[in-house]
Design an enzyme around this catalytic site. Sequence first.
Site, PDB file in Angstrom:
ATOM      1  N   VAL A 267     -59.129   0.675 -58.068  1.00 25.23           N
ATOM      2  CA  VAL A 267     -59.353   2.115 -57.874  1.00 25.23           C
ATOM      3  C   VAL A 267     -60.627   2.418 -57.097  1.00 25.23           C
ATOM      4  CG1 VAL A 267     -58.037   2.810 -59.916  1.00 25.23           C
ATOM      5  CG2 VAL A 267     -60.496   2.342 -60.118  1.00 25.23           C
ATOM      6  N   TYR A 268     -61.457   1.437 -56.857  1.00 26.06           N
ATOM      7  CA  TYR A 268     -62.680   1.691 -56.095  1.00 26.06           C
ATOM      8  C   TYR A 268     -62.317   1.991 -54.641  1.00 26.06           C
ATOM      9  CZ  TYR A 268     -65.463  -0.345 -59.955  1.00 26.06           C
ATOM     10  OH  TYR A 268     -66.053  -0.621 -61.175  1.00 26.06           O
TER      11      TYR A 268
END
Length: 344
Positions: free
Chosen positions: A61-62
């Site tokens: 998700v980064y």
Amino acid sequence: MEYRRLGSSGLKVPVLSFGAGTFGGKGPLFGAWGSTDAAEARRLVDICLEAGVNLFDTADVYSDGASEEVLGAAIKGRRDDVMLSTKLSLPVGEGPNAAGSSRSRLISGVEKALKRLGTDYIDLLQLHAFDAGTPVEEVLSTLDTLVRSGKLRYVGVSNFSGWQLMKSLAAADRQGYPRYVANQVYYSLVGRDYEWELMPLGLDQGVGALVWSPLGWGRLTGKIHRGEPWPEGSRLHDTAAFGPPVDEEKLYDVVEVLDAIAQETGKTVPQIAINWLLRRPTVSSVIIGARNEEQLRQNLGAAGWSLTPEEVARLDAASATTAPYPYFPYYRQEGFARINPPVV
């Protein structure tokens, strides 16, 4: 660089590791953290490896996967010199199977992460959150398959409560599945909740802590002081609402002690805050981040020395809070303490 075993596993990790949340720079949160590209990332990786920091942490998700892509490009040609840690389980889309830790999500998530990282195995995969909708046996059996296939070497968790982690460990023991050896946790001088339940659990079960946000979500940088507005350029203006809550009066109490010790020792406030964490039980590694070379070199200076017992005691006193029930009797009442002494 000092190396410690990750929990009860045989894997040795550096006491400082590097968090790649600043790589990629997509979205309102991660864009505020940083926008390091592949060339800049490669230089930061060079500096880490020179200092003995060989563990690099990221997540799918980064920056919508861009962090993994940039990290993969930065380590290209030297995979054997580094250890890669990534995380999955948080939502990566709107589809019904785009979140969680189901067999489908884990297998597809690992395959995509491998591709973005440019590797055929992940040293440590951590579940980014507990999935209450998927049986822990399904989660663990899938991780077992991925470990046996060689795509994963170790597994861990992040942001689990004590009962969620213990339930998973018990199921792993019962079924003969890989045990979680790492717990990536929020822990800082202005956020000590980890100590009440998860730290004793880690000691008892051999789960090592990888600490995220050791500077209290950017508050322990040496730039924030009582009675002053946040400095211009601070990422807190854009990201404070995303992070852990912090009691402002407690923050300033801690900052004043940090400032005093910094003046006495010549160390920086971040170095002192991180060094305090390195003395805590169960901590295997503290994840440091940096948007540039100067920040990285400063944070690397947190290792290789030790606060004195007197300095630790001052920081302990300034940052102490009352434990929630049912834990506070073990800290405040002699009878409870004699039965089960506090670990801290």
